[in-house]
Design a protein around this motif. Structure first.
Motif, PDB file in Angstrom:
ATOM      1  N   PHE A 175       0.822  -1.210   0.000  1.00 47.57           N
ATOM      2  CA  PHE A 175       0.000   0.000   0.000  1.00 47.57           C
ATOM      3  C   PHE A 175       0.857   1.261   0.000  1.00 47.57           C
ATOM      4  CE2 PHE A 175      -3.658  -2.639   1.638  1.00 47.57           C
ATOM      5  CZ  PHE A 175      -4.453  -2.448   0.511  1.00 47.57           C
ATOM      6  N   THR A 176       2.014   1.220   0.640  1.00 43.06           N
ATOM      7  CA  THR A 176       2.929   2.368   0.590  1.00 43.06           C
ATOM      8  C   THR A 176       3.386   2.605  -0.839  1.00 43.06           C
ATOM      9  OG1 THR A 176       3.645   2.065   2.874  1.00 43.06           O
ATOM     10  CG2 THR A 176       5.136   3.289   1.413  1.00 43.06           C
ATOM     11  N   ARG A 177       3.746   1.534  -1.534  1.00 42.06           N
ATOM     12  CA  ARG A 177       4.161   1.664  -2.936  1.00 42.06           C
ATOM     13  C   ARG A 177       3.019   2.213  -3.777  1.00 42.06           C
ATOM     14  NH1 ARG A 177       7.148  -3.070  -5.954  1.00 42.06           N
ATOM     15  NH2 ARG A 177       8.697  -2.406  -4.437  1.00 42.06           N
ATOM     16  N   PHE A 193       0.689   6.567  -6.814  1.00 41.34           N
ATOM     17  CA  PHE A 193      -0.482   7.391  -7.078  1.00 41.34           C
ATOM     18  C   PHE A 193      -0.151   8.870  -6.862  1.00 41.34           C
ATOM     19  CE2 PHE A 193      -4.720   9.039  -6.891  1.00 41.34           C
ATOM     20  CZ  PHE A 193      -5.465   8.178  -7.692  1.00 41.34           C
ATOM     21  N   SER A 194       0.604   9.170  -5.817  1.00 40.20           N
ATOM     22  CA  SER A 194       1.004  10.559  -5.543  1.00 40.20           C
ATOM     23  C   SER A 194       1.852  11.115  -6.669  1.00 40.20           C
ATOM     24  CB  SER A 194       1.770  10.641  -4.224  1.00 40.20           C
ATOM     25  OG  SER A 194       0.908  10.378  -3.147  1.00 40.20           O
ATOM     26  N   ALA A 195       2.759  10.306  -7.188  1.00 40.36           N
ATOM     27  CA  ALA A 195       3.604  10.753  -8.307  1.00 40.36           C
ATOM     28  C   ALA A 195       2.747  11.013  -9.545  1.00 40.36           C
ATOM     29  CB  ALA A 195       4.683   9.715  -8.602  1.00 40.36           C
ATOM     30  N   SER A 196       1.775  10.152  -9.780  1.00 43.66           N
ATOM     31  CA  SER A 196       0.875  10.336 -10.914  1.00 43.66           C
ATOM     32  C   SER A 196       0.035  11.601 -10.743  1.00 43.66           C
ATOM     33  CB  SER A 196      -0.031   9.107 -11.035  1.00 43.66           C
ATOM     34  OG  SER A 196      -1.018   9.315 -11.993  1.00 43.66           O
ATOM     35  N   TYR A 197      -0.404  11.848  -9.531  1.00 43.39           N
ATOM     36  CA  TYR A 197      -1.188  13.038  -9.196  1.00 43.39           C
ATOM     37  C   TYR A 197      -0.363  14.293  -9.480  1.00 43.39           C
ATOM     38  CZ  TYR A 197      -4.656  15.560  -6.278  1.00 43.39           C
ATOM     39  OH  TYR A 197      -5.643  16.385  -5.809  1.00 43.39           O
ATOM     40  N   ALA A 198       0.871  14.296  -9.003  1.00 38.55           N
ATOM     41  CA  ALA A 198       1.757  15.444  -9.227  1.00 38.55           C
ATOM     42  C   ALA A 198       2.018  15.639 -10.720  1.00 38.55           C
ATOM     43  CB  ALA A 198       3.059  15.261  -8.461  1.00 38.55           C
ATOM     44  N   ALA A 199       2.214  14.556 -11.444  1.00 34.29           N
ATOM     45  CA  ALA A 199       2.456  14.655 -12.887  1.00 34.29           C
ATOM     46  C   ALA A 199       1.240  15.228 -13.600  1.00 34.29           C
ATOM     47  CB  ALA A 199       2.805  13.278 -13.448  1.00 34.29           C
ATOM     48  N   TRP A 231      -0.248  10.311   1.847  1.00 36.01           N
ATOM     49  CA  TRP A 231      -0.813  10.410   0.508  1.00 36.01           C
ATOM     50  C   TRP A 231      -1.654  11.686   0.382  1.00 36.01           C
ATOM     51  CZ3 TRP A 231      -4.592   6.067  -1.485  1.00 36.01           C
ATOM     52  CH2 TRP A 231      -4.978   6.343  -2.799  1.00 36.01           C
ATOM     53  N   MET A 232      -2.531  11.929   1.357  1.00 33.18           N
ATOM     54  CA  MET A 232      -3.368  13.126   1.319  1.00 33.18           C
ATOM     55  C   MET A 232      -2.534  14.400   1.433  1.00 33.18           C
ATOM     56  SD  MET A 232      -6.860  12.145   3.348  1.00 33.18           S
ATOM     57  CE  MET A 232      -6.178  11.158   4.658  1.00 33.18           C
ATOM     58  N   ALA A 233      -1.467  14.351   2.206  1.00 38.39           N
ATOM     59  CA  ALA A 233      -0.603  15.530   2.343  1.00 38.39           C
ATOM     60  C   ALA A 233       0.035  15.898   1.006  1.00 38.39           C
ATOM     61  CB  ALA A 233       0.472  15.269   3.403  1.00 38.39           C
ATOM     62  N   VAL A 234       0.438  14.902   0.238  1.00 37.32           N
ATOM     63  CA  VAL A 234       1.016  15.164  -1.080  1.00 37.32           C
ATOM     64  C   VAL A 234      -0.033  15.778  -1.995  1.00 37.32           C
ATOM     65  CG1 VAL A 234       1.962  14.078  -3.169  1.00 37.32           C
ATOM     66  CG2 VAL A 234       2.817  13.400  -0.915  1.00 37.32           C
ATOM     67  N   SER A 235      -1.232  15.212  -1.981  1.00 37.72           N
ATOM     68  CA  SER A 235      -2.312  15.744  -2.825  1.00 37.72           C
ATOM     69  C   SER A 235      -2.618  17.188  -2.474  1.00 37.72           C
ATOM     70  CB  SER A 235      -3.583  14.908  -2.656  1.00 37.72           C
ATOM     71  OG  SER A 235      -3.362  13.579  -3.013  1.00 37.72           O
ATOM     72  N   ARG A 236      -2.745  17.453  -1.172  1.00 38.45           N
ATOM     73  CA  ARG A 236      -3.066  18.824  -0.750  1.00 38.45           C
ATOM     74  C   ARG A 236      -1.939  19.786  -1.081  1.00 38.45           C
ATOM     75  NH1 ARG A 236      -5.485  16.138   3.754  1.00 38.45           N
ATOM     76  NH2 ARG A 236      -3.630  16.535   4.976  1.00 38.45           N
ATOM     77  N   GLU A 239       0.067  19.670  -3.510  1.00 37.64           N
ATOM     78  CA  GLU A 239       0.002  19.942  -4.952  1.00 37.64           C
ATOM     79  C   GLU A 239      -1.074  20.992  -5.233  1.00 37.64           C
ATOM     80  OE1 GLU A 239       1.582  19.734  -8.505  1.00 37.64           O
ATOM     81  OE2 GLU A 239       2.310  18.436  -6.903  1.00 37.64           O
ATOM     82  N   LEU A 240      -2.231  20.854  -4.607  1.00 36.50           N
ATOM     83  CA  LEU A 240      -3.325  21.800  -4.805  1.00 36.50           C
ATOM     84  C   LEU A 240      -3.017  23.164  -4.189  1.00 36.50           C
ATOM     85  CD1 LEU A 240      -6.252  19.326  -4.083  1.00 36.50           C
ATOM     86  CD2 LEU A 240      -5.660  20.328  -6.312  1.00 36.50           C
ATOM     87  N   GLU A 241      -2.189  23.185  -3.156  1.00 38.48           N
ATOM     88  CA  GLU A 241      -1.835  24.449  -2.502  1.00 38.48           C
ATOM     89  C   GLU A 241      -0.939  25.327  -3.372  1.00 38.48           C
ATOM     90  OE1 GLU A 241      -0.244  23.134   1.242  1.00 38.48           O
ATOM     91  OE2 GLU A 241      -2.242  22.944   2.130  1.00 38.48           O
TER      92      GLU A 241
END
Length: 179
Positions: free
Chosen positions: A59-61, A66-72, A126-131, A133-135
């Protein structure tokens, strides 16, 4: 049998993610994973301290990927209005049939995270990375709300029998960001 198999651990993790998408966490077994990964059963305990260790690793992987894909997805966005369009496009992608495998894996992770703080740490990162990115375009509180909106629409788009109406999605995103 392979004596020298440097990719064995990674293959076990990838097969675990595949099987989570197919049978869920409840359907996993060391034997099933070893068989699918084409590794001796003993490799499971050699590389992992048990199923929980394997699941946390897998799940970490998944969350990191997913975070890398989100950032991309947002890498080329240069302005706030482009960010709004990128959010709508992301929700469309997440709710499409092509994204169902990842949705299933994510929902399995969410279920574990609801009960176990170790998995909640994975979802928290995971949520911290998403947020974050949005910030880049929105205030922290708005980024958090957008993150929840993205998750909610993706969930509804993936599981509702009625198709996701992109106009409704765009309207909600624009209302939330004040655009």
């Amino acid at each position: 049998m392979r004596r020298h198999d440097p990719g064995r651990r990674d293959r076990i993790v990838e097969v675990t993610l595949e099987l989570i998408a197919e049978v869920g966490v409840a359907g996993l077994s060391h034997r099933g994973i070893a068989r699918r990964a084409d590794v001796p059963l003993g490799s499971m305990t050699y590389h992992f301290d048990g199923m929980d260790d394997l699941l946390r690793t897998a799940f970490t992987r998944f969350a990191e990927r997913f975070s890398a894909s989100y950032a991309a997805h947002f890498a080329e966005v240069g302005a706030r209005e482009e960010a709004v369009s990128a959010i709508v496009a992301l929700i469309r992608e997440l709710s499409a049939d092509a994204g169902m495998r990842d949705n299933i894996v994510a929902y399995e992770l969410y279920t574990l995270a609801a009960r176990d703080p170790a998995y909640r740490e994975i979802t928290g990162r995971w949520m911290a990375v998403s947020r974050s990115e949005l910030e880049r375009w929105f205030a922290g509180d708005v980024a958090r709300q957008l993150d929840a909106l993205i998750e909610g629409f993706a969930l509804h788009g993936a599981l509702d029998v009625a198709p996701l109406e992109i106009g409704v999605v765009e309207s909600a995103v624009r209302r939330l960001v004040g655009a």
